[in-house]
Design a protein around this motif. Structure first.
Motif, mmCIF file in Angstrom:
data_model
loop_
_atom_site.group_PDB
_atom_site.id
_atom_site.type_symbol
_atom_site.label_atom_id
_atom_site.label_comp_id
_atom_site.label_asym_id
_atom_site.label_seq_id
_atom_site.Cartn_x
_atom_site.Cartn_y
_atom_site.Cartn_z
ATOM 1 N N ALA A 1 58.815 36.599 40.068
ATOM 2 C CA ALA A 1 58.425 37.276 38.830
ATOM 3 C C ALA A 1 56.899 37.300 38.810
ATOM 4 N N VAL A 2 56.329 38.492 38.704
ATOM 5 C CA VAL A 2 54.876 38.647 38.773
ATOM 6 C C VAL A 2 54.395 39.388 37.531
ATOM 7 N N LEU A 3 53.305 38.895 36.961
ATOM 8 C CA LEU A 3 52.676 39.552 35.820
ATOM 9 C C LEU A 3 51.374 40.172 36.314
ATOM 10 N N ILE A 4 51.264 41.490 36.246
ATOM 11 C CA ILE A 4 50.054 42.199 36.664
ATOM 12 C C ILE A 4 49.117 42.302 35.463
ATOM 13 N N GLU A 5 47.876 41.872 35.657
ATOM 14 C CA GLU A 5 46.875 41.947 34.602
ATOM 15 C C GLU A 5 45.644 42.673 35.126
ATOM 16 N N GLU A 6 45.098 43.565 34.327
ATOM 17 C CA GLU A 6 43.851 44.222 34.692
ATOM 18 C C GLU A 6 42.693 43.310 34.345
ATOM 19 N N ALA A 7 41.662 43.269 35.217
ATOM 20 C CA ALA A 7 40.510 42.397 34.996
ATOM 21 C C ALA A 7 39.221 43.175 35.258
ATOM 22 N N GLU A 8 38.183 42.814 34.560
ATOM 23 C CA GLU A 8 36.858 43.400 34.776
ATOM 24 C C GLU A 8 36.213 42.818 36.031
ATOM 25 N N GLU A 9 36.457 41.544 36.306
ATOM 26 C CA GLU A 9 35.879 40.840 37.458
ATOM 27 C C GLU A 9 36.971 40.006 38.116
ATOM 28 N N LEU A 10 36.805 39.773 39.422
ATOM 29 C CA LEU A 10 37.732 38.919 40.166
ATOM 30 C C LEU A 10 37.009 37.652 40.598
ATOM 31 N N PRO A 11 37.728 36.537 40.733
ATOM 32 C CA PRO A 11 37.090 35.306 41.197
ATOM 33 C C PRO A 11 36.569 35.487 42.629
#
Length: 147
Positions: A123-133
């Motif tokens: 089960a995967v939750l896709i989230e949009e982000a402004e920056e990635l680690p």
């Protein structure tokens, strides 16, 4: 343990439902449910029916993979490998074979043509982000980590 239902399609009582050929095998062998022998010419591809449909829980996917003996001895493999069968598909399972060998190869009814491996789909939750680690690799692409 997951329960997967198989329905043998009409006219295929002689075709075995997928089964493992040894106790520790990962894959279930699939047989060709063709009516007459079919010859694959070099570089030719065909969709081969298996004679069954199935129902599996939503937590699973089925992957269609080549049989190593056919690949090694004759150059017969699956395109789109591994092919994914989603849990909500209820049609006949078919195998997309290609002949990468140098000689024509004839497939007969009941011949083992591929294998099917079941995998758990997380089960995967896709989230949009402004920056990635950040990571050490960063955005280094093809060949970035070595040859």
């Amino acid at each position: 343990m997951y329960r997967v239902l198989f329905k043998r399609l009409e006219g295929n009582s002689d075709i075995a439902i997928p089964k493992k050929m040894s106790d520790w095998a990962a894959g279930f062998d699939l047989q060709a449910a063709i009516q007459e022998p079919l010859t694959l010419q070099p570089l030719e591809r065909k969709l081969i029916p298996t004679g069954f449909a199935m129902a599996m829980p939503m937590e699973l996917e089925a992957q269609i993979r080549p049989r190593s003996g056919l690949a090694y001895k004759h150059g017969i493999t699956c395109l789109n490998t591994p092919g994914t069968i989603d849990a909500d598909y209820r049609g006949e399972v078919k195998v997309l074979l290609v002949n990468l060998g140098q000689e024509p190869f004839t497939i007969t009814r009941g011949e083992r043509i591929a294998q099917m491996v079941f995998q758990v789909v997380p089960a995967v939750l896709i989230e949009e982000a402004e920056e990635l680690p950040d990571t050490v690799r960063g955005d280094g692409g093809f060949g970035h980590t070595g040859v």
